[in-house]
Design a protein around this motif. Sequence first.
Motif, PDB file in Angstrom:
ATOM      1  N   GLU A 229      -0.100  -1.778   0.164  1.00  9.61           N
ATOM      2  CA  GLU A 229      -0.221   0.177   0.481  1.00  9.61           C
ATOM      3  C   GLU A 229       1.474   1.729  -0.043  1.00  9.61           C
ATOM      4  O   GLU A 229       0.602   2.230  -0.856  1.00  9.61           O
ATOM      5  CB  GLU A 229      -0.757  -0.609   1.593  1.00  9.61           C
ATOM      6  CG  GLU A 229      -1.778   0.862   1.099  1.00  9.61           C
ATOM      7  CD  GLU A 229      -2.864   1.255   2.338  1.00  9.61           C
ATOM      8  OE1 GLU A 229      -3.252   1.605   2.708  1.00  9.61           O
ATOM      9  OE2 GLU A 229      -2.609  -0.666   3.313  1.00  9.61           O
ATOM     10  N   PHE A 233       0.649   3.660  -3.207  1.00 11.54           N
ATOM     11  CA  PHE A 233       0.217   4.977  -2.849  1.00 11.54           C
ATOM     12  C   PHE A 233       0.708   6.175  -2.467  1.00 11.54           C
ATOM     13  O   PHE A 233       0.133   7.412  -2.068  1.00 11.54           O
ATOM     14  CB  PHE A 233      -1.143   4.968  -2.267  1.00 11.54           C
ATOM     15  CG  PHE A 233      -1.680   3.814  -2.705  1.00 11.54           C
ATOM     16  CD1 PHE A 233      -2.969   4.083  -4.173  1.00 11.54           C
ATOM     17  CD2 PHE A 233      -2.305   3.090  -1.840  1.00 11.54           C
ATOM     18  CE1 PHE A 233      -3.622   2.966  -4.776  1.00 11.54           C
ATOM     19  CE2 PHE A 233      -3.374   1.859  -2.765  1.00 11.54           C
ATOM     20  CZ  PHE A 233      -3.408   1.924  -4.289  1.00 11.54           C
ATOM     21  N   PHE A 251       1.778   5.296  -7.983  1.00 11.27           N
ATOM     22  CA  PHE A 251       0.570   5.890  -8.853  1.00 11.27           C
ATOM     23  C   PHE A 251       0.881   7.704  -9.298  1.00 11.27           C
ATOM     24  O   PHE A 251       0.582   8.029 -10.000  1.00 11.27           O
ATOM     25  CB  PHE A 251      -0.882   5.851  -8.056  1.00 11.27           C
ATOM     26  CG  PHE A 251      -1.768   4.635  -8.818  1.00 11.27           C
ATOM     27  CD1 PHE A 251      -2.160   4.997  -9.304  1.00 11.27           C
ATOM     28  CD2 PHE A 251      -1.359   3.740  -7.380  1.00 11.27           C
ATOM     29  CE1 PHE A 251      -3.551   3.601  -9.628  1.00 11.27           C
ATOM     30  CE2 PHE A 251      -2.223   2.725  -7.781  1.00 11.27           C
ATOM     31  CZ  PHE A 251      -3.631   3.018  -8.870  1.00 11.27           C
ATOM     32  N   LYS A 274      -7.910  -1.377  -2.929  1.00 10.15           N
ATOM     33  CA  LYS A 274      -7.787   0.017  -2.373  1.00 10.15           C
ATOM     34  C   LYS A 274      -7.386   0.396  -4.097  1.00 10.15           C
ATOM     35  O   LYS A 274      -7.690   1.749  -4.784  1.00 10.15           O
ATOM     36  CB  LYS A 274      -6.189   1.020  -1.640  1.00 10.15           C
ATOM     37  CG  LYS A 274      -6.685   0.136  -0.594  1.00 10.15           C
ATOM     38  CD  LYS A 274      -5.508   0.232   0.453  1.00 10.15           C
ATOM     39  CE  LYS A 274      -5.504   0.650   1.600  1.00 10.15           C
ATOM     40  NZ  LYS A 274      -7.211   1.147   1.854  1.00 10.15           N
ATOM     41  N   VAL A 275      -6.600  -0.263  -5.355  1.00 11.30           N
ATOM     42  CA  VAL A 275      -6.436  -0.553  -6.729  1.00 11.30           C
ATOM     43  C   VAL A 275      -7.228   0.287  -7.130  1.00 11.30           C
ATOM     44  O   VAL A 275      -7.787   0.704  -7.934  1.00 11.30           O
ATOM     45  CB  VAL A 275      -5.727  -1.536  -7.370  1.00 11.30           C
ATOM     46  CG1 VAL A 275      -5.568  -1.418  -8.083  1.00 11.30           C
ATOM     47  CG2 VAL A 275      -3.892  -1.225  -6.630  1.00 11.30           C
ATOM     48  N   ALA A 278      -8.871   3.340  -6.870  1.00 12.06           N
ATOM     49  CA  ALA A 278      -8.367   3.892  -7.449  1.00 12.06           C
ATOM     50  C   ALA A 278      -8.821   4.502  -8.895  1.00 12.06           C
ATOM     51  O   ALA A 278      -8.776   5.413  -9.097  1.00 12.06           O
ATOM     52  CB  ALA A 278      -6.683   4.334  -7.185  1.00 12.06           C
ATOM     53  N   GLU A 283      -8.733   8.750  -7.676  1.00  8.36           N
ATOM     54  CA  GLU A 283      -8.375   9.609  -6.482  1.00  8.36           C
ATOM     55  C   GLU A 283      -7.230   8.683  -5.279  1.00  8.36           C
ATOM     56  O   GLU A 283      -8.156   7.440  -5.812  1.00  8.36           O
ATOM     57  CB  GLU A 283      -9.224  10.361  -5.498  1.00  8.36           C
ATOM     58  CG  GLU A 283      -9.957  11.443  -6.570  1.00  8.36           C
ATOM     59  CD  GLU A 283     -10.541  12.180  -5.956  1.00  8.36           C
ATOM     60  OE1 GLU A 283     -11.179  11.341  -4.750  1.00  8.36           O
ATOM     61  OE2 GLU A 283     -11.096  13.382  -5.468  1.00  8.36           O
ATOM     62  N   ILE A 284      -6.208   8.995  -4.751  1.00  2.00           N
ATOM     63  CA  ILE A 284      -5.309   7.500  -3.845  1.00  2.00           C
ATOM     64  C   ILE A 284      -5.191   9.282  -2.302  1.00  2.00           C
ATOM     65  O   ILE A 284      -5.561   9.982  -3.105  1.00  2.00           O
ATOM     66  CB  ILE A 284      -4.102   7.691  -5.025  1.00  2.00           C
ATOM     67  CG1 ILE A 284      -3.199   8.517  -4.909  1.00  2.00           C
ATOM     68  CG2 ILE A 284      -4.403   6.733  -5.876  1.00  2.00           C
ATOM     69  CD1 ILE A 284      -2.107   8.902  -4.537  1.00  2.00           C
ATOM     70  N   CYS A 285      -4.827   8.177  -2.070  1.00  4.64           N
ATOM     71  CA  CYS A 285      -4.618   8.669  -0.347  1.00  4.64           C
ATOM     72  C   CYS A 285      -3.417   7.642   0.056  1.00  4.64           C
ATOM     73  O   CYS A 285      -3.401   6.453   0.148  1.00  4.64           O
ATOM     74  CB  CYS A 285      -5.787   8.047   0.534  1.00  4.64           C
ATOM     75  SG  CYS A 285      -5.969   8.907   2.423  1.00  4.64           S
ATOM     76  N   ARG A 286      -2.853   8.579   0.232  1.00  5.27           N
ATOM     77  CA  ARG A 286      -1.450   8.067   1.199  1.00  5.27           C
ATOM     78  C   ARG A 286      -1.421   7.376   2.431  1.00  5.27           C
ATOM     79  O   ARG A 286      -2.567   8.365   3.669  1.00  5.27           O
ATOM     80  CB  ARG A 286       0.097   9.201   1.361  1.00  5.27           C
ATOM     81  CG  ARG A 286       0.210   9.856   0.212  1.00  5.27           C
ATOM     82  CD  ARG A 286       1.285  10.925   0.286  1.00  5.27           C
ATOM     83  NE  ARG A 286       2.524  11.426  -1.252  1.00  5.27           N
ATOM     84  CZ  ARG A 286       2.923  12.451  -1.251  1.00  5.27           C
ATOM     85  NH1 ARG A 286       3.115  12.874   0.098  1.00  5.27           N
ATOM     86  NH2 ARG A 286       3.512  13.078  -2.313  1.00  5.27           N
ATOM     87  N   SER A 292      -7.315  13.033  -0.372  1.00  7.45           N
ATOM     88  CA  SER A 292      -7.159  12.464  -1.337  1.00  7.45           C
ATOM     89  C   SER A 292      -6.607  13.151  -2.824  1.00  7.45           C
ATOM     90  O   SER A 292      -5.994  14.341  -1.874  1.00  7.45           O
ATOM     91  CB  SER A 292      -8.564  12.366  -1.797  1.00  7.45           C
ATOM     92  OG  SER A 292      -9.304  11.085  -1.303  1.00  7.45           O
TER      93      SER A 292
END
Length: 503
Positions: A229, A233, A251, A274-275, A278, A283-286, A292
Amino acid sequence: MPASSPPPATAATAPPGGAAAPTVLVVDDERNIRRTLALVLQGEGYQVAEAPSAEAALELLAHGDSPVDLALVDLLLPGMNGLDLLQRMRQDDATRELPVIVISGHATVNDAVKAIKLGASDFFEKPLNRERVLVGVKNALQNSRLAREVEDLKAQVQARYEMIGQSAAMQRLFKEIDRVAPTKASVLITGESGTGKELISRAIHRLSPRARGPFVRVNCAAIPRELIESELFGHERGAFTGASGPKRGFFEQAHGGTLFLDEIGDMDLAAQAKVLRALQSGEICRVGSEHSRHVDVRVLAATNKDLSREVAALRFREDLFFRLAVFPIKSPALRDRMDDLRALADAFMAAFCNENGLKQKAIDPVVYAALERRSWPGNVRELKNVIERAAILSSDVVTIADLPEDPHENPFEDDAQGAAGEGATAPPAPGAAEPSAGAARHEPERPRLTLREFRDRSERRYIVEVLASLDWNISRAAVLLGVERTNLHKKIRAYGIKRGEAP
């Protein structure tokens, strides 16, 4: 020559010992300025060519005795002016990348802006400063050399990832790549290990509108489950032990380009969720962040697993599978494209010799025939390794003796004859009765079928069973059996299978 005619262009004049020095073309209608620049440049070891007009410069560029490396062009010229000359040069393939420095004594800021927009490297105002001219020429030539080196490196990288093949299987693959590359569709590339799935992904990226963006490859099987993860991300400082600072994930690194998820079938189910998010939201979240981030990424995925079976076994998310497999592509195995083997072998040999500074080596035709008889379970990657090993061992020509033994052949050898020649006796099988004294020794009875015959019969029987279960639909049977439709046709003919035959 009439007094009104401009003097002809002057060929390059080389200073002593400067045969390999760069050539600078000076284009100016004032003879004294051309002469002054020539003396300054020659004093620093440059060769100089002179042209009193744009027309003469174009003639010299097209038909001169030696190539020009840089041009110094005056803006105010009789006939065609300097800006028109620069525009003509940028329209010609031969001079499009030639560095040009514009000089003028009456130019406006607007003229300078136009020159820079047309690709001029620099702009000098008259009267010219000697040091300014020499520094500008040196920098322009250096930048041009660096640009050529970058292009050469790009060409070398592209050649390394070039796809080779004229077989029917490869031609179908090329057509599929051409169709899907310009789109935004996700692509799922399947196929055995060593078939070149990464090459397919790079070809799609190279032919897509994102070609100028980054191409980021991720080996999902090589990243530990607890780090996947964070790698995908990114994370913020303090998100976990050891996170000493913020980090961009794959990403974010691929923003504006292509993200290639290799071995996607080995990704953990939690990461799969999670993929999927996205891909759906963009959108992704570290890790460790509550905010996001938008990412513009095209995802290509590859696997050597049957993802439909992985979905049935609950090891892969069905929704992610359908999201990735918008356009599925199958990478053909080497055994399905044996017509390409010789071209592949030649390309691998040439590349290995170039990269290692070796003399180019030929391959004996007998070697090709021997390679074509192998089964190649490791596919193109295995062939590449075999060719590179042969290149190291061979002299000028690769021969059969330079090839490694086929590790996929039956490793057991019949040494009974050799043992008999030494008077040795094969030990009895476990549980077998010892022969009585004086009993005649008989040769062991040969099996009724060889291993190949047994394999062929088993394969024939299974093909008939599959065809019968699918009402003899060859296309569906080929998909289920995991072979090309044309190969299935060949096997049907080779085994003499008739439609309606009972399993």
